[in-house]
Design a protein around this motif. Structure first.
Motif: not given
Length: 158
Positions: A145-146, A149, A151
């Motif tokens: 997961t970045s 993502k 946020k």
């Protein structure tokens, strides 16, 4: 239910730091590895830190060598790598184990609070834990997961 504030961790210089020093701040706690294919996430973690540090968010990086020897033996090399390649300024700590019998107690606690897809164990580098201002583990994000993502979830704890 206990919080992360009950734990202490070792800083890069060997000093012990109480997690209570971060009381009242939302946190992202992540196990890192400089030679991992996900190392580019350092840049995104730094971006999140810079965007939100005035609102209290702190990213805490914990180098780990639990997965295929993907971290330098020398912590100074780790620090230099993170700073030169990704501009990391968020706090980094001494190298830790994040699984097994010698796992850092902070990580044992976090994995007991939020398990992964199939198990509570950390399966790879760059597993990210989001901690609220009260020291509770509110979400866990997979290695792939970045950080960007995260946020929406970050907004809920800020």
């Amino acid at each position: 239910m206990s919080t992360i504030y009950e734990f202490s961790v070792k800083k890069v210089n060997g000093e012990i730091q109480s997690m209570e020093d971060y009381k009242g701040k939302p946190l992202i706690i992540v196990n890192t590895a400089s030679k991992c294919g996900f190392a580019s996430q350092f840049k995104e973690l730094q971006e999140l830190y810079e965007e939100n540090k005035e609102r209290g968010l702190v990213v805490l990086g914990f180098p780990s060598d639990n997965f295929k020897d993907q971290e330098f033996d020398d912590i100074e090399k780790t620090m230099e790598f993170c700073e030169i390649n990704f501009g990391v300024t968020f706090p980094m700590f001494a190298k830790v184990n994040v699984k097994g019998d010698h796992a850092e107690p902070l990580f044992t606690h976090m994995t007991s609070q939020k398990k992964g897809m199939l198990t509570k164990d950390i399966k790879w580098n760059f597993t990210k834990f989001l901690i609220d201002r009260k020291g509770n583990v509110v979400e866990r994000f997979a290695p792939q997961t970045s950080p960007l993502k995260m946020k929406n979830a970050i907004e809920l704890v800020i």
